[in-house]
Design an enzyme around this catalytic site. Structure first.
Site, PDB file in Angstrom:
ATOM      1  CD  GLU A 175      39.454  39.695  41.629  1.00  0.00           C
ATOM      2  OE1 GLU A 175      40.455  40.453  41.609  1.00  0.00           O
ATOM      3  OE2 GLU A 175      38.287  40.117  41.785  1.00  0.00           O
ATOM      4  NE  ARG A 229      40.040  44.668  50.610  1.00  0.00           N
ATOM      5  CZ  ARG A 229      40.036  44.260  51.878  1.00  0.00           C
ATOM      6  NH1 ARG A 229      41.041  43.569  52.343  1.00  0.00           N
ATOM      7  NH2 ARG A 229      39.011  44.537  52.648  1.00  0.00           N
TER       8      ARG A 229
END
Length: 194
Positions: A98, A31
């Protein structure tokens, strides 16, 4: 003549294309808001110095690239994934997408739990995500929670230590993958009798 024109003239177009499309060894899932300027970039730089080919979105992509095409392609071609979990990781559709794709592709995953415990990882369902994606994301997170990884507390730990440890694990994993491939090749190749 412009310098970049001189530089590009020395390469054949296929050489340039091969440099750009070289498959990555390691996909770094993270992130950005939490870890881009710390562990993700440090790990990318460290692996690059070891002559590995890591993939980190802001390092490998350029303006005009298709986001999902490039990321999905890199995940499918990588040998190992590193998932850097952080406090806001589960708020990101992209991070979860992902991770799910890495897990679905049956890639070896090395989790780094950065300022978060595995038990704190939960999909944030804001009602905008299709239920099929929610199921994929929950499954991927459960798989990651029960995978041995590294834990790191940024208030007490040393960034260099976690990056070095993660790199060592990546290298060991890549060597194991290569060894398995060689064994498979030996099993499938015909034996010659002299």
């Amino acid at each position: 003549m412009h310098r970049s024109s001189q530089f590009l003239r020395q390469f054949h177009p296929t050489q340039i294309a091969n440099r750009v499309t070289k498959p990555c060894d390691v996909f770094i899932n993270h992130r950005g808001i939490d870890t881009k300027r710390t562990v993700a970039t440090l790990l990318y730089d460290h692996l690059s110095r070891l002559n590995l080919h890591p993939f980190l979105d802001n390092k490998n992509m350029k303006p005009g690239d298709k986001l999902f095409d490039n990321i999905n392609g890199a995940i499918r071609k990588c040998k190992v994934g590193v998932a850097v979990f952080s406090p806001r990781y589960c708020e990101s559709y992209f991070c979860l997408h992902e991770l799910a794709l890495i897990m679905e592709s049956r890639k070896k995953v090395i989790p780094i739990f950065c300022d978060i415990k595995p038990s704190q990882l939960h999909v944030v369902n804001n009602g905008k995500c299709p239920m099929e994606d929610i199921r994929r994301f929950n499954w991927a997170l459960e798989e990651a929670k029960y995978t041995v990884g590294l834990t790191f507390d940024s208030l007490k730990g040393n960034w260099s230590d976690v990056v070095t440890s993660a790199s060592d694990i990546v290298i060991k994993t890549l060597l194991e993958i290569e060894s398995e491939k060689q064994m498979q090749r030996r099993k499938s190749s015909p034996i010659l009798h002299v």
